[in-house]
Design a protein around this motif. Sequence first.
Motif, PDB file in Angstrom:
ATOM      1  N   LYS A  82      -4.867  -2.904  11.450  1.00  0.00           N
ATOM      2  CA  LYS A  82      -4.967  -2.145  10.199  1.00  0.00           C
ATOM      3  C   LYS A  82      -4.674  -0.674  10.512  1.00  0.00           C
ATOM      4  CE  LYS A  82      -6.524  -5.824   8.077  1.00  0.00           C
ATOM      5  NZ  LYS A  82      -7.904  -6.177   7.898  1.00  0.00           N
ATOM      6  N   VAL A 121     -12.319  -1.807   6.363  1.00  0.00           N
ATOM      7  CA  VAL A 121     -10.891  -2.146   6.293  1.00  0.00           C
ATOM      8  C   VAL A 121     -10.521  -3.103   7.426  1.00  0.00           C
ATOM      9  CG1 VAL A 121      -8.569  -1.179   6.568  1.00  0.00           C
ATOM     10  CG2 VAL A 121     -10.194  -0.075   5.039  1.00  0.00           C
ATOM     11  N   LEU A 165      -1.658 -10.082   3.588  1.00  0.00           N
ATOM     12  CA  LEU A 165      -0.974  -9.283   4.607  1.00  0.00           C
ATOM     13  C   LEU A 165      -1.725  -9.230   5.934  1.00  0.00           C
ATOM     14  CD1 LEU A 165       0.436  -6.203   2.629  1.00  0.00           C
ATOM     15  CD2 LEU A 165       1.695  -8.151   3.566  1.00  0.00           C
ATOM     16  N   TYR A 166      -3.019  -9.488   5.892  1.00  0.00           N
ATOM     17  CA  TYR A 166      -3.788  -9.349   7.137  1.00  0.00           C
ATOM     18  C   TYR A 166      -3.343 -10.365   8.189  1.00  0.00           C
ATOM     19  CZ  TYR A 166      -6.680 -13.510   6.510  1.00  0.00           C
ATOM     20  OH  TYR A 166      -7.089 -14.804   6.391  1.00  0.00           O
ATOM     21  N   HIS A 185      -9.367   0.703  -1.120  1.00  0.00           N
ATOM     22  CA  HIS A 185      -9.574   1.390   0.168  1.00  0.00           C
ATOM     23  C   HIS A 185      -9.063   2.833   0.072  1.00  0.00           C
ATOM     24  CE1 HIS A 185     -10.811  -2.305   1.973  1.00  0.00           C
ATOM     25  NE2 HIS A 185      -9.618  -2.871   1.965  1.00  0.00           N
ATOM     26  N   CYS A 219     -11.128  -6.521   6.368  1.00  0.00           N
ATOM     27  CA  CYS A 219     -10.603  -6.902   5.052  1.00  0.00           C
ATOM     28  C   CYS A 219      -9.587  -8.058   5.126  1.00  0.00           C
ATOM     29  CB  CYS A 219      -9.936  -5.690   4.400  1.00  0.00           C
ATOM     30  SG  CYS A 219      -9.229  -6.055   2.787  1.00  0.00           S
ATOM     31  N   GLN A 220      -9.787  -9.014   4.213  1.00  0.00           N
ATOM     32  CA  GLN A 220      -8.818 -10.112   4.056  1.00  0.00           C
ATOM     33  C   GLN A 220      -8.505 -10.310   2.571  1.00  0.00           C
ATOM     34  OE1 GLN A 220     -10.366 -13.616   6.050  1.00  0.00           O
ATOM     35  NE2 GLN A 220     -10.445 -12.586   8.019  1.00  0.00           N
ATOM     36  N   ARG A 221      -8.502  -9.210   1.834  1.00  0.00           N
ATOM     37  CA  ARG A 221      -8.343  -9.323   0.377  1.00  0.00           C
ATOM     38  C   ARG A 221      -6.970  -9.828  -0.036  1.00  0.00           C
ATOM     39  NH1 ARG A 221     -10.645  -3.683  -1.990  1.00  0.00           N
ATOM     40  NH2 ARG A 221     -12.706  -3.793  -1.054  1.00  0.00           N
ATOM     41  N   VAL A 241      -1.259   0.887   1.291  1.00  0.00           N
ATOM     42  CA  VAL A 241      -1.527  -0.435   1.870  1.00  0.00           C
ATOM     43  C   VAL A 241      -1.761  -0.272   3.369  1.00  0.00           C
ATOM     44  CG1 VAL A 241      -0.393  -2.624   2.443  1.00  0.00           C
ATOM     45  CG2 VAL A 241      -0.313  -1.740   0.106  1.00  0.00           C
ATOM     46  N   CYS A 297      -2.030  -2.771   5.814  1.00  0.00           N
ATOM     47  CA  CYS A 297      -1.420  -3.732   6.738  1.00  0.00           C
ATOM     48  C   CYS A 297       0.100  -3.692   6.569  1.00  0.00           C
ATOM     49  CB  CYS A 297      -1.895  -5.159   6.451  1.00  0.00           C
ATOM     50  SG  CYS A 297      -3.663  -5.397   6.615  1.00  0.00           S
ATOM     51  N   ALA A 322      -4.770  -5.180  -4.454  1.00  0.00           N
ATOM     52  CA  ALA A 322      -5.855  -5.605  -3.563  1.00  0.00           C
ATOM     53  C   ALA A 322      -6.299  -4.478  -2.649  1.00  0.00           C
ATOM     54  CB  ALA A 322      -5.390  -6.807  -2.727  1.00  0.00           C
TER      55      ALA A 322
HETATM   56  S1  SF4 Z   1      -3.275  -4.913   3.026  1.00  0.00           S
HETATM   57 FE1  SF4 Z   1      -5.213  -4.005   2.407  1.00  0.00          FE
HETATM   58  S2  SF4 Z   1      -6.126  -5.509   1.020  1.00  0.00           S
HETATM   59 FE2  SF4 Z   1      -4.552  -6.581   2.182  1.00  0.00          FE
HETATM   60  S3  SF4 Z   1      -5.662  -7.407   3.949  1.00  0.00           S
HETATM   61 FE3  SF4 Z   1      -4.809  -5.444   4.583  1.00  0.00          FE
HETATM   62  S4  SF4 Z   1      -6.482  -3.994   4.242  1.00  0.00           S
HETATM   63 FE4  SF4 Z   1      -6.990  -5.820   3.073  1.00  0.00          FE
END
Ligand code: SF4
Length: 326
Positions: free
Chosen positions: A155, A139, A147-148, A234, A142-144, A213, A215, A230
């Motif tokens: 996170k 996590v 929001l990151y 997780h 993660c840059q899916r 979520v 982030c 996205a």
């Molecule tokens: S909100 Fe979730 S999916 Fe989006 S970047 Fe953060 S950890 Fe990854």
Amino acid sequence: MEPEMEATRRRLQLLYESDRLLGLRDWPVGSPGTSTARSTIQQAAGEDAPAMSKKVAKSSPGTPREHVSAPVKRNSADSGLDNRVKLLIEQFPPEIEPPGIDPQGRPDLLVSARYALKGSPVDVVKLKVEALARQFEQVKQCQRCGLYNQGCKQKVFGVGHPDTRIVFVGEAPGADEDRIGYPFMGRAGKLLTAMVEKGMKLRREHVYICNVVKCRPPENRTPTTDEITACQDHLWAQLTVIEPEIIVSLGSPATQTLLSTRDSIGRLRGQFFEIHLSGSDLTGGPVAKCLPTYHPAYLLRNPDDKKKVWEDLKKVIAEMGIPGSA
Ligand code: SF4
């Protein structure tokens, strides 16, 4: 040793081991009964079975929990594990103990051991801790979704007992959570803690708490459908490891994600739904019961609905068979 006494001793050993492993040693020293409870735990983890039997015989489910400062024991086998689980242990914030909770209102040691550990071997707890620590690392990378890099500081993965019977799932981190790194840390978090500790008579660190979520959305806005889509893998991964019996979904985004529906929280709350923990396709994997209820942040704005949430939580308490709850 009698079988019942042996089982009691084993449960205390499990509780001691898991507390030591997970860093759950925040019980205040100096509370009434500290020395008795401490020696009971020490004996459970070591020798002196006859003395242990005597003390355990005095304790029974439903009696007030005694507060203990359990000693930290380390051995060489711990060192490798210590490194692997360090990240997760750091997820137990010292400040989660809310002020003003009556320690005498909590379940006793044996009841805690039963519902926190389900009699599972310590090895199972260790494996779950390690699995969650690995997920947390993923996590972090993660840059899916966008929001990151939209202003979040870190996170916010999740916090609590990895082998708990009950998980609370919220929406997304807010400002306090983003700053501290743990879910439900602000005013809504205090209310959730009160629901768990005062209402359900559970310890907050014996349940698991996370969000859909990970982030913080800018300006605390509701996460979009794309962001939830996205990030939800997780969540499913966490739930698959923890494998809770009960999931309490807090508010619409969590409920709609877990139940894969667009129905409103007002229509869904207070009912149990069976869900498969393998993921959003709702097939395969272990089954948990999900009970939707209102989000604590909503209750801060609509305090009249606290009664409805308490009715919902009473159903959870009954389903879990937790003794001694109001
Ligand atoms: S909100 Fe979730 S999916 Fe989006 S970047 Fe953060 S950890 Fe990854």
